[in-house]
Enzyme design. Structure first.
Site, PDB file in Angstrom:
ATOM      1  N   HIS A 171      43.454  36.140  35.111  1.00 44.32           N
ATOM      2  CA  HIS A 171      43.357  37.377  35.677  1.00 44.32           C
ATOM      3  C   HIS A 171      43.178  37.368  37.197  1.00 44.32           C
ATOM      4  O   HIS A 171      42.011  37.444  37.527  1.00 44.32           O
ATOM      5  CB  HIS A 171      42.369  38.477  35.010  1.00 44.32           C
ATOM      6  CG  HIS A 171      42.585  38.954  33.527  1.00 44.32           C
ATOM      7  ND1 HIS A 171      43.387  39.999  33.338  1.00 44.32           N
ATOM      8  CD2 HIS A 171      42.454  38.116  32.317  1.00 44.32           C
ATOM      9  CE1 HIS A 171      43.657  40.074  32.134  1.00 44.32           C
ATOM     10  NE2 HIS A 171      43.019  38.867  31.451  1.00 44.32           N
ATOM     11  N   GLU A 192      43.171  39.907  39.341  1.00 44.23           N
ATOM     12  CA  GLU A 192      42.638  40.925  39.618  1.00 44.23           C
ATOM     13  C   GLU A 192      41.378  41.317  39.640  1.00 44.23           C
ATOM     14  O   GLU A 192      40.426  42.024  40.241  1.00 44.23           O
ATOM     15  CB  GLU A 192      43.261  42.464  38.978  1.00 44.23           C
ATOM     16  CG  GLU A 192      42.819  42.537  37.591  1.00 44.23           C
ATOM     17  CD  GLU A 192      43.453  41.608  36.391  1.00 44.23           C
ATOM     18  OE1 GLU A 192      43.753  41.916  35.234  1.00 44.23           O
ATOM     19  OE2 GLU A 192      44.167  40.695  36.839  1.00 44.23           O
ATOM     20  N   CYS A 208      48.468  37.636  31.907  1.00 45.87           N
ATOM     21  CA  CYS A 208      47.825  37.576  30.835  1.00 45.87           C
ATOM     22  C   CYS A 208      48.953  37.959  29.416  1.00 45.87           C
ATOM     23  O   CYS A 208      50.082  37.243  29.421  1.00 45.87           O
ATOM     24  CB  CYS A 208      46.622  38.204  30.379  1.00 45.87           C
ATOM     25  SG  CYS A 208      45.683  37.858  29.059  1.00 45.87           S
TER      26      CYS A 208
END
Length: 525
Positions: free
Chosen positions: A181, A183, A86
């Site tokens: 993202h 994660e 990001c």
């Protein structure tokens, strides 16, 4: 000699994202040690840490604004693989000569990216295929800016309709950027993407496992304290319990635990702690009954922040008095965990905002000339739990719901009295007992009862009762940053309500809290 489990390590540079700790947890889950450092890390710190790979996390700032955070100068020329996520991808692009601009159409939430090139980061990863056979990935976006021109040497790796450059790579320099993202769980293949970066691209070995962490911690404790005595404040919570078990495994009788029973614990909790550690494990535990002292200090105090401070300070006073009676103790142990370390570092920059003061020993009192040993300070909470199981602690103890440091002191609204604490203890026990019976305890993230110091009219037989109100609360959450109230079955709520009212004298009404976080906090005070 066994390989050091810290040898293979990833560095995560923090630009202020709410997801930074989540990245670290995902890397640890892969089996690789990592640490979070501020984005303005120095060259000397970088050299000392010596990572095999670097992840640039996201952040709330805009790369298009002057003075925004940037990766350290020369970071991309070190020959170390770098993954920008990001904001991390955007600052990578901008710092290497690409261009970033504000998006006309912001992307927040679910998106589908099309893989445009081959490379080790997204190799053999797909959620869907286009009719032409191109790979599509379901991902989570959260950005207002986008890369509009890649730096020299980069090629397009993936795109979406509103972000034509959703991922990029420079294979010759091992530099990668993703706008989404990986994660978060909403990015379905996120863990595999991070595995590719950590294990394949960075060449890390998965050395970070519960058994090896225990062995490493035991070795470090023995090296640190030698033959000295260690003192630990045992609360019965997960962190202090795992700390006690780990220290006991490492140094045996050199450890003495002080368990302060402040009268604000759950039903039978004091006896359970003594049974587990003193009776079953053979740990030296001194139990101090300080209920009267705590209640006297809390008399007439209504403000929750003041209550927290009184309970914390009184704990230190009692602990200090007890410590003075133990001869030749050189070390104080604390159950500090890695998020505490990160938050402490953040508060020193002046960027942290305290919503509630968090109760801990919070540092050494001036009069206690001891050194500090913190065997859990590298670990996240989920890792602490795994270590607890590895050390043989019972599942129900290791995975019990969070309990605030001040205990029932902040679940009794307003002034704390013994009568209120006794009522609340029993109500809380009934609620948790019924959740266990319905096999819902471990399906909720946190559940508890709250004592409301207001009276409500009730009827028992022909007699009117004017008695207290109990609120019960259960929430579901992944990270405790946000939470939704648990949709418990009506039959369960009815059973809990009936039992509390019928079995506890002094309660005429039970309510169920259906507030989510935000705007409400999980605890009432």
């Amino acid at each position: 000699m066994a390989q050091n489990i810290h040898d293979h390590r990833i560095l995560i540079l923090d630009f202020g994202s709410q997801y930074t700790q989540l990245i670290a947890r995902r890397v640890r889950e892969i089996g690789v040690y990592c640490e979070i450092k501020a984005f303005d890390i120095t060259d000397d710190e970088l050299n000392e840490f010596n990572p095999k790979g670097i992840i640039l996390a996201g952040g709330p700032e805009s790369v298009t604004q002057l003075g925004g955070p940037r990766a350290p100068e020369g970071l991309f020329d070190r020959g170390i693989p770098v993954l920008g996520i990001c904001y991390g991808m955007q600052t990578m692009a901008e710092q290497l000569g690409g261009r970033v601009a504000s998006s006309e159409k912001r992307e927040f939430g679910y998106a589908q990216v099309k893989v445009r090139a081959k490379g080790p980061l997204l190799a053999d990863i797909t959620d869907h295929l286009t009719p032409a056979g191109d790979s599509l990935l379901d991902v989570w976006m959260s950005h207002g800016d986008k890369v509009v021109a890649m730096p020299e040497g980069f090629e397009l790796l993936a795109s979406t309709e509103s972000a034509p450059i959703a991922a990029m790579q420079d294979l010759s320099r091992n530099l990668y950027g993703v706008q989404f993202h990986p994660e978060v769980t909403h990015t379905l293949q996120g863990k595999r993407i991070l595995e590719h970066f950590v294990l394949t691209i960075s060449g890390c070995e998965a050395l970070w496992t519960p058994a090896k962490i225990v062995d490493d911690a035991v070795r470090q404790i023995r090296e640190q304290v030698g033959s000295d005595k260690v003192l630990l404040g045992l609360s019965g919570g997960v962190d202090s319990s795992v700390t006690a078990a780990l220290l006991h495994k490492a140094i045996g009788d050199q450890l003495t635990c002080v368990f302060v029973d402040n009268g604000l614990l759950r039903l039978h909790e004091g006896d359970q702690v003594m049974d587990m550690f003193a009776s079953n494990m053979g740990v030296k535990v001194i139990r101090v009954d300080a209920e009267d002292l705590f209640l006297s200090k809390l008399k007439g105090v209504n403000d929750p922040e003041q209550k927290r401070k009184i309970i914390g300070n009184t704990f230190i006073d009692v602990f200090d008095d007890e410590a003075a009676n133990i001869k030749d103790v050189n070390w104080l142990a604390q159950g500090t965990i890695y998020p505490d370390v990160i938050e402490s570092a953040a508060s020193k920059t002046g960027k942290a905002h305290v919503i509630k003061s968090h109760h801990n020993v919070g540092g050494l009192p001036e009069t206690m000339k001891m050194k500090l040993v913190e065997p859990l300070r590298e670990l996240f909470k989920d890792e602490v739990r795994k270590i607890g199981l590895e050390l043989g602690l019972p599942y129900d103890m290791v995975y019990r719901h969070p309990f605030p440091g001040p205990g029932l002191g902040v679940r009794i609204l307003g002034e704390v009295k013994k009568e209120y604490a006794d009522i609340l203890r029993r109500a809380d026990a009934i609620f948790l007992e019924e959740l266990h019976r319905a096999d819902l305890y471990h399906k909720t993230s946190q559940a508890f009862a709250v004592f409301l110091p207001v009276k409500s009219v009730g009827v028992v037989g022909d007699a009117r009762r004017y008695e207290y109100v109990i609120a019960i609360r259960a929430v579901e959450t992944v990270d405790f940053m946000t939470a939704r109230w648990a949709r418990l079955p009506y039959e369960l709520l009815e059973t809990v309500s009936n039992r509390i009212i019928n079995e506890i004298s002094g309660v005429s009404r039970v309510t169920y809290d259906i507030s989510s976080k935000p705007p409400a906090t999980i605890e009432w005070e």
